[in-house]
Write a protein that holds these residues in place. Structure first.
Motif, short mmCIF file in Angstrom:
data_model
loop_
_atom_site.label_atom_id
_atom_site.label_comp_id
_atom_site.label_asym_id
_atom_site.label_seq_id
_atom_site.Cartn_x
_atom_site.Cartn_y
_atom_site.Cartn_z
N ALA A 70 0.80 -1.23 0.00
CA ALA A 70 0.00 0.00 0.00
C ALA A 70 0.84 1.29 0.00
O ALA A 70 0.57 2.20 -0.78
CB ALA A 70 -0.97 -0.01 1.18
N PRO A 71 1.86 1.38 0.86
CA PRO A 71 2.62 2.64 0.84
C PRO A 71 3.28 2.91 -0.51
O PRO A 71 3.47 4.06 -0.88
CB PRO A 71 3.68 2.44 1.92
CG PRO A 71 3.19 1.33 2.77
CD PRO A 71 2.39 0.46 1.88
N VAL A 72 3.61 1.85 -1.22
CA VAL A 72 4.25 2.03 -2.52
C VAL A 72 3.23 2.41 -3.57
O VAL A 72 3.44 3.23 -4.45
CB VAL A 72 5.00 0.74 -2.94
CG1 VAL A 72 5.68 0.92 -4.27
CG2 VAL A 72 6.01 0.37 -1.87
N ALA A 73 2.05 1.76 -3.44
CA ALA A 73 1.03 1.97 -4.46
C ALA A 73 0.43 3.35 -4.39
O ALA A 73 0.15 3.97 -5.41
CB ALA A 73 -0.06 0.90 -4.30
N ARG A 74 0.25 3.85 -3.17
CA ARG A 74 -0.47 5.11 -3.00
C ARG A 74 0.33 6.06 -2.14
O ARG A 74 0.67 5.75 -1.01
CB ARG A 74 -1.84 4.83 -2.36
CG ARG A 74 -2.97 5.62 -2.98
CD ARG A 74 -4.33 5.29 -2.42
NE ARG A 74 -4.32 4.59 -1.16
CZ ARG A 74 -4.46 3.27 -1.02
NH1 ARG A 74 -4.67 2.51 -2.09
NH2 ARG A 74 -4.43 2.70 0.17
#
Lengths: 442, 378, 261
Positions: A14-18
């Motif tokens: 998640a932190p990478v995606a958004r």
């Protein structure tokens, strides 16, 4: 199980995606500090080092202190990934990448510090053209260079399977990023011979990175130990600095763990268990460091010869006393108590101890550099040194730069290693030897 | 009446000035034109700052500076007295040391708080150097000073022919240029002069009487065998030009060093004319010894320079090369090995990429999703 | 399967060994170049002029020094020394018995110089006649030499012009550091430019007490411009010493202790 795993993967990615707006604000603030530091450096380049507080007696100051500090915390990568891997400590898996990332970022920032300190940075190439192998600075150059390349390799090796996951899973991100992930993933598909190559490489690097890391801070300490100065002319500096490096490195990882667990909502993987394990490690390193400190100061105080007596008097009760005792009590004694007692060994207590350690270890580097240089060698009075705004700005920029690099890295690759962590629920601890999730497939 | 009285007064005054008992008449004003005659006298001057009757042969007062110079020579000692109207330094510059050059021999004297300073200098144009600073010797034999009313006087002696190449060498019957300068107020010799002589002054050294002509001598030193760290004797032999040894005279031994002559010792010649001094050389190599006889009223000075080789084992240059070479080799082997391992890892990474590409081309339907498909098939 | 694995492993190892050996060989070649440089310092500028001096030393008679500081001024005038730097510096020392005296401290030009040992680029070097010089064209300003010097004899140009005009550049040489650049280190050079011509250093000639002597230890003779003394005899008679002898730097400056100490 698959959904469980997928949910887990999603949470980790998640932190990478958004990238949240809050993150952009954070980055902007850090970039502003770095920009201000760059401006300060520009002032220094224009007017010369006279804009700092360094003079002919105290000729090294904040820049070299920062250098030693940042190179120090870079040892944590070797510790986490290599030593814990060799000792088969399975709990290391969620935090190894964090540690490796700290290593890479701190090496970049640390290596830039001596260059900022140079009187003639335009002649940096002379170190390669005319380099003298008898100089500790050359040893630093070789050692840190080798360690930097090694850490980057090490970081990358452990990243490849996760890059494959990013390549396959993240469909919502831009085309450029997807292309980068695909290229860097090297077509990883978990095939048998790929796994074998990766395993072999990891095996070699694990064994190699340890002596390299130890050599790095040893040669950094030798810059000081190879001189005839009081406080520096000590045979114990090599192991002393390495112990200190591991000490502050572990403290940095603990701080990073607390921040990431909270801000990236990774409490499921960065558990109190991890905090406790690292707390024990920190405590052990604390005791080792206390042992070295006692060795250093007790032996010198017992004999108290000549100028050494002047330095000691200043450290124990003179102008550097407040700094010295803050470091010993706040950085060594109090954290030891916090970590030893079960009542205070909560996650909060551990993180507080780690922060105390890190801050005082920076102060310790400053003390090592400045107090020795200020001690008079000739019949004069004590020199004084209080850094100017240029030095403070560049120091702030160094820390901001480090956090900036680290944060960006944490948003570009998952800060908790997916392929190392997610197979653990499947396989009982200790039994897993294959690392690729694909192994379970046909 | 008045006119005749004036003439009588003048005559009386003139008589006063030329009558023998007058101190002024004792020294004949001996400048015809700009040449100052330096006469030979039986006795050398007594250096005490006081002008005695009959001490000097001739004198001259320089019109540009007001300095009064008295001169004589005896044997090979030149006796000079300079009287300056000021309280600062006074200097006598003796013409070109080498014909055609601007190198002059300068003698500077200053009196400060009762202490007389005398400097034997050699000046190259504007550059001033003490003789001692450029490898020569301070050849002022003696000097003494006394205050004289508003100014002061210095009496000194220098050899006619000293052994130093930085000094002027005078010979009987020779004519030499000289000039005078002084500073009215400052005894510091580094200050510029307040007045100096403007005309070309010449010294003419008068002939020496036959019976008092000093004998020429020769001193020589046979090259000694010297070993570093060992004591040996340096022997000098003093003879006259026919080879007859001259006994009971002092012979000085020096070592010629970069910044001057190092005094090694003094020996007195025995009946065979031999004088010796014990010397222990410090380092091996080629050195220059210099032996000198200063001369007396009877004998001219002489000297000789000889190169000697001092033997001795040269300290072998500490061969740290091997240790450094060893360290360098080890460092480069280790670092080389590590980077070799990196190269191997890179080759492994390339291998991974090769496999990845191979798998992708073999299964085109799973292009880009190979890994994912694998994983989903559990 | 095992055989295959074994062969593969052996091949991998051989590849690794070969690559490592190759890199090591290249490294050794580089090392050889380094060593050559160490051995010969082939830069022509670093070879001393033939004939003059083998081992320059300085001897300072502390009995004569009255702390006037004319040596510092003369040195400053000779080399245009920047403000704040004192290449020869006079310290006032009071020993435990209570006598106080003055000690002029030039650069010691140590035989075992710690500054030469630590310089990463060889900007500071020892000439064959023993003088330790600094090449301002090469110095990168890391100031490691200043941290290493136990006598605080080295000075850094914290400000000033970054580069020299061509005329100034023509005046400069490591033997005659008369123009100065920002970001480089410099110090007393025993007036190498004067010693090469057989002239005494500026401080020696200027000292009004004639307390400073200079000469060639191989000739065992030192001169202060007026007198020429036998070095070994003077040291023996007066109990000459070197400052901070116990550090093992082997300085080339000898001190004659003041009377009654």
């Amino acid at each position: 199980m698959a959904s469980d795993r997928d949910l887990g993967t999603d949470a980790l990615l998640a932190p990478v995606a958004r990238w949240t707006p809050r993150f952009f604000v954070f980055i902007a603030a850090l970039a502003a500090v770095v920009g201000w530091g760059a401006y300060a450096y520009g002032v220094q380049l224009q007017h010369g080092l006279v804009v700092t507080a360094m003079r002919d007696t105290v000729s090294w100051g904040l820049y070299i202190s920062n250098f030693v500090f940042f190179i120090g915390i870079s040892h944590v990568g070797a510790l986490m990934s290599a030593i814990l891997r060799l000792t088969k400590a399975e709990w290391r898996r969620p935090i190894t990448r964090m540690a490796e990332a700290i290593t890479v970022c701190s090496l970049f920032v640390g290596a830039s510090m001596p260059i900022i300190d140079l009187g003639r940075p335009d002649r940096l190439l002379n170190v390669i053209l005319y380099g003298r192998i008898q100089s500790a600075i050359l040893w630093d150059f070789l050692s840190i260079g080798t360690y930097l390349v090694g850490s980057l390799l090490f970081f990358y090796l452990f990243l490849i399977p996760d890059l494959a996951i990013l390549r396959d899973r993240l469909t919502s991100i831009g085309r450029l990023r997807r292309w980068i992930y695909r290229k860097l993933a090297l077509g990883w598909s978990g095939a048998a011979d790929q796994r074998r190559r990766l395993e072999r490489s990891i095996g070699i690097m694990t064994i190699l990175i340890l002596p390299i890391a130890i050599s790095v801070h040893t040669v950094v300490s030798w810059i000081f130990a190879m001189t005839l100065r009081v406080g520096w002319n000590s045979t114990i500096f090599g192991p002393y600095f390495v112990a200190g490096a591991l000490f502050s490195g572990v403290a940095s990882v603990l701080m990073a763990m607390a921040l990431f667990a909270h801000f990236y909502k990774l409490e499921r993987w960065i558990t109190p268990l991890h905090f406790r394990h690292l707390a024990y490690l920190l405590l052990v390193l604390d005791l080792v460091y206390i042992y070295f400190t006692l060795n250093e100061y007790l032996t010198v105080s017992y004999k108290s010869e000549g100028t050494e007596a002047d330095l000691l008097a200043s450290l124990y009760g003179g102008s550097y006393a407040s700094l010295f005792w803050t470091i010993q009590l706040g950085g060594l004694v109090i954290p030891a108590f916090l970590l030893a007692s079960r009542r205070t060994r909560t996650t909060l207590g551990i993180v507080v101890a780690a922060t105390l350690v890190n801050v005082t270890m920076w102060l310790k580097r400053y003390l090592i550099v400045v107090s020795t240089l200020a001690t008079p060698q000739m019949p004069t009075g004590w020199a004084s040194y209080w850094p100017t705004w240029v030095e403070w700005s560049i120091t702030a920029a160094a820390f901001a730069g480090f956090v900036l690099l680290f944060s960006l890295l944490s948003r570009v690759v998952p800060i908790v290693s997916v392929w190392e962590t997610l197979e653990t629920p499947e396989t009982p601890p200790g039994a897993a030897t294959e690392h690729a999730p694909e192994e379970v497939a046909a | 009446m008045k006119g005749r009285a004036a003439w009588i007064v003048l005559l009386l005054l003139a008589g006063f000035f030329v009558a023998p008992p007058s101190p002024v008449a004792m020294t004949a004003a001996a400048t015809h034109g700009d040449v100052l005659e330096v006469g030979f006298m039986d006795m050398p001057t007594r250096v005490d700052g006081v002008l005695e009757a009959g001490e000097y042969a001739h004198n001259h007062t320089d019109p540009d500076t007001g300095i009064a110079i008295h001169v004589q020579y005896s044997g090979n000692t030149l006796g000079i007295s300079l009287e300056t109207p000021g309280v600062g330094w006074v200097a006598l510059s003796l013409g070109a040391v080498l014909v055609g050059s601007n190198v002059t021999d300068v003698l500077v004297f200053s009196l400060e708080n009762g202490t007389l300073r005398s400097l034997d200098e050699v000046d190259h144009g504007w550059e001033r150097h003490l003789d001692v600073a450029v490898g020569g010797t301070d050849d002022i034999i003696a000097a003494a000073a006394a205050t004289t009313g508003a100014g002061w006087r210095v009496e000194f002696q220098v050899p006619l022919d000293s052994a130093d190449d930085n000094d002027h060498h005078f010979l009987p019957n020779g004519t030499y240029p000289f000039s005078l300068a002084y500073n009215a107020t400052s005894p510091d010799p580094s200050t510029p002069d307040t007045a100096h002589s403007m005309t070309d002054l010449l010294l003419h050294v008068g002939p020496a009487p036959e019976i008092y002509r000093a004998e020429r001598t020769a001193v020589r030193i046979p090259p000694p065998k010297l070993v570093a760290g060992q004591k040996s004797t340096l022997a000098g032999i003093l003879t006259n030009t026919t080879g007859t040894p001259i006994p009971d005279q002092p012979v000085e031994f020096y070592l010629k060093t970069t910044f001057g002559l190092l005094y090694l010792g003094l020996g007195r010649t025995n009946s065979l004319g031999k004088a010796g001094v014990v010397y222990e050389p410090k380092s091996p190599g080629t050195w220059t010894l210099y032996v000198a006889f200063r001369g007396t009223g009877r004998y001219f000075p002489s000297n000789e320079t000889v190169e000697v080789t001092v033997l001795g084992a040269l300290e072998p240059e500490a061969s740290w090369l091997s240790t450094t070479l060893g360290i360098t080799a080890v460092v480069f082997l280790v670092v080389g090995g590590v980077w070799g391992a990196y190269a191997f890892v890179l080759s492994q990474l390339l291998g991974i990429r090769r496999t990845g590409r191979r798998l992708v081309t073999r299964q085109p339907s799973q292009e880009g999703e190979g890994g994912e498909k694998h994983r989903r098939q559990e | 399967m095992d055989d295959d694995d074994g062969r593969l492993r052996r091949r991998q190892f051989l590849t690794l060994a070969a690559k490592g050996a190759g890199i090591a060989a290249l490294g050794l070649l580089g090392g050889k170049v380094f060593v050559e440089r160490l051995a010969g310092l082939p830069d022509d500028a670093r070879v001393k002029p033939a004939g003059l001096g083998q081992a320059w030393v300085m001897m300072i008679d502390l009995d004569r020094c009255d702390g006037c500081g004319v040596c510092t001024t003369a040195c400053r005038a000779e080399h245009n020394v920047p403000e704040g730097q004192e290449w020869i510096k006079v310290y006032e020392i009071t020993d435990p018995e209570g006598t106080s005296y003055f000690l002029p401290r030039p650069c010691m030009h140590c035989e075992n110089a710690p500054c030469v040992a630590v310089c990463p680029v060889g900007a500071t070097y020892t000439r064959r006649d023993g003088l330790v010089l600094v090449d301002q064209n090469r110095c990168i300003g890391c100031r490691y030499c200043m941290a290493a010097c136990p006598y605080n004899a080295r000075y850094f140009n914290w400000e000033g012009p970054l580069e020299l005009t061509p005329e100034e550049q023509a005046l400069y040489s490591p033997e005659a550091p008369v123009v100065h650049r920002r970001g480089t280190v410099e110090k007393c050079v025993f007036c190498a430019h004067r010693a090469d011509r057989g002239v005494l250093p500026a401080c020696v000639e200027a000292c009004p007490m004639k307390a400073i002597f200079f000469g060639d230890a191989a000739e065992d003779a030192v001169s202060n411009g007026k007198e020429v003394w036998r070095l070994s005899e003077a040291l023996k008679e007066r109990g000459g010493f070197r400052f901070k002898e116990d550090l093992g730097t082997k300085p080339r400056v000898f001190y004659l202790p003041p009377e009654g100490s």
